[in-house]
Design a protein around this motif. Sequence first.
Motif, PDB file in Angstrom:
ATOM      1  N   LYS A 150      29.831  54.048  40.403  1.00 49.90           N
ATOM      2  CA  LYS A 150      28.372  53.982  40.460  1.00 49.90           C
ATOM      3  C   LYS A 150      27.823  52.942  39.493  1.00 49.90           C
TER       4      LYS A 150
ATOM      5  N   LEU B 202      28.708  49.308  40.555  1.00 49.61           N
ATOM      6  CA  LEU B 202      27.840  48.830  41.638  1.00 49.61           C
ATOM      7  C   LEU B 202      26.512  48.333  41.088  1.00 49.61           C
TER       8      LEU B 202
ATOM      9  N   GLY C 235      26.213  44.450  41.251  1.00 46.79           N
ATOM     10  CA  GLY C 235      25.211  44.210  42.281  1.00 46.79           C
ATOM     11  C   GLY C 235      24.047  43.401  41.740  1.00 46.79           C
TER      12      GLY C 235
ATOM     13  N   SER D 164      32.147  43.612  45.739  1.00 47.10           N
ATOM     14  CA  SER D 164      33.141  44.649  46.018  1.00 47.10           C
ATOM     15  C   SER D 164      34.413  44.446  45.211  1.00 47.10           C
TER      16      SER D 164
ATOM     17  N   VAL E 215      33.699  45.277  41.550  1.00 56.27           N
ATOM     18  CA  VAL E 215      33.523  46.728  41.433  1.00 56.27           C
ATOM     19  C   VAL E 215      34.877  47.425  41.474  1.00 56.27           C
TER      20      VAL E 215
END
Length: 451
Positions: free
Chosen positions: A38, A41, A45, A71, A74
């Motif tokens: 979490k 991201l 992000g 991705s 992460v």
Amino acid sequence: MAVFGKPKSVTCTCYELGHTWTPSCLYASADVALVVLKQALKIYGTLYTVAGILKRRDLKYFKEKLLKEISQSVLFLTTNGTLFISFFCIWRKLLGRFYYSSTGFIAAASASLTAILLERKSRRGLLAIYMANVATETAYRMVLSRGWIKPIKHGEVLLFSIASAIYLYFFRKGHLPEQTKGALSFLVGKDELPITEKGEGPNHKNHGNKFLSQLTQTQTFQRINKSLQSTPRHRLCQHRHGCIHYTVKSFVKMFGLGFLVQGGVKILGALPRIHKTPGSLWHALRHQDNFRLGAFLGCFSAIFKIVNCLLRWLRNKDSEIHGLLAGFLSGWSMLWYKSSTIALYTAYKLAEVLYFKGISKGFLPYVRCADIIIYSISTAFVFHVAVFEPHNLRPAYWNFLLKVTGNRFGVMNRKLLEPLYPDASKIAPNFWPDYDKRYTSLTPESILQRS
């Protein structure tokens, strides 16, 4: 730090020492994985999206590459966090107890090596330098806390000044990698580069005036600007107008940039509090750090330029050696915004530049996978310290570890590690986990009886 000799150990379980919020090793790993996922991201992000906007990436990048890059990073960070707690348990089960090295370093090295292989090759070098930076500062804090050395006054500023001197010497020679040259050109301008590097002769059109164009619209600023432009300029100077204008313009531009960048960070941090404290936005805008970063960047650029101009006037010739002295003196502008992080990062990037120069000249060997090795060892060392003596970590990095793991790093029962390191629980001396009595009978009174 470890003392060589007979290894010390503690015989507690993974639950009692590490994942004190759950007795299950498998659930602990899964729980950490979810929390780190979490946070990763959110971090990547935001980071990659903002970077793409600032770099003016085209629509194709946002459609085809952005999600893939997010991705992959992460996955890297999630793997690093998850495998650390997994190997923490695995090594304990293999060895039967916790040893000084296996509790932190070996578990973290195993996790970091696996994780960095999942990250893009283009990011491994940056991650290696960053973690080497954190590890170096951590080691320095450790020796200071043990009283082995005394702190050097303005040590980070001196380090930054030396690194700046060497960087800007190579900048004046035009012997830097394109990415580094571009960053320095943005900071101090292209006017001190060799003419062949600019592709233009003296008095070339300077495109750096965009930032100041709005300021010079008023009559007052126009008069000041014209007055400064008419100041003397040495025949060897490559800038378009007078030397004083050259310096003042640079200071105003970089001060404004530093103020806006730091102010933007402060404002973003204040946004969640605006509905409760409306004045927090104004406080963030006038925060002293905004002025300090502006003064640091403005003085760095201005001092570098004025020293180069002065040396041309005094010596009546130009030389890349001027960049050495100008770089060293401009580095002391960090007194406005002292940062060991910036100083160490600059020094490590310089070491990287010098290393590749040594390789290109045949003086040094090329070490394959050096970035992977440096990242794995540095991260393992930092995580080891996070287990045994988190009070010696950089506070910002410790807070990052707590945030990215949902405070899982903070609920270790470090009192059990005091036989291995007496100050292990210094960061939270009164903390004791809320154990499930079905899985342990451990109490504060009983820890002295455990070995």
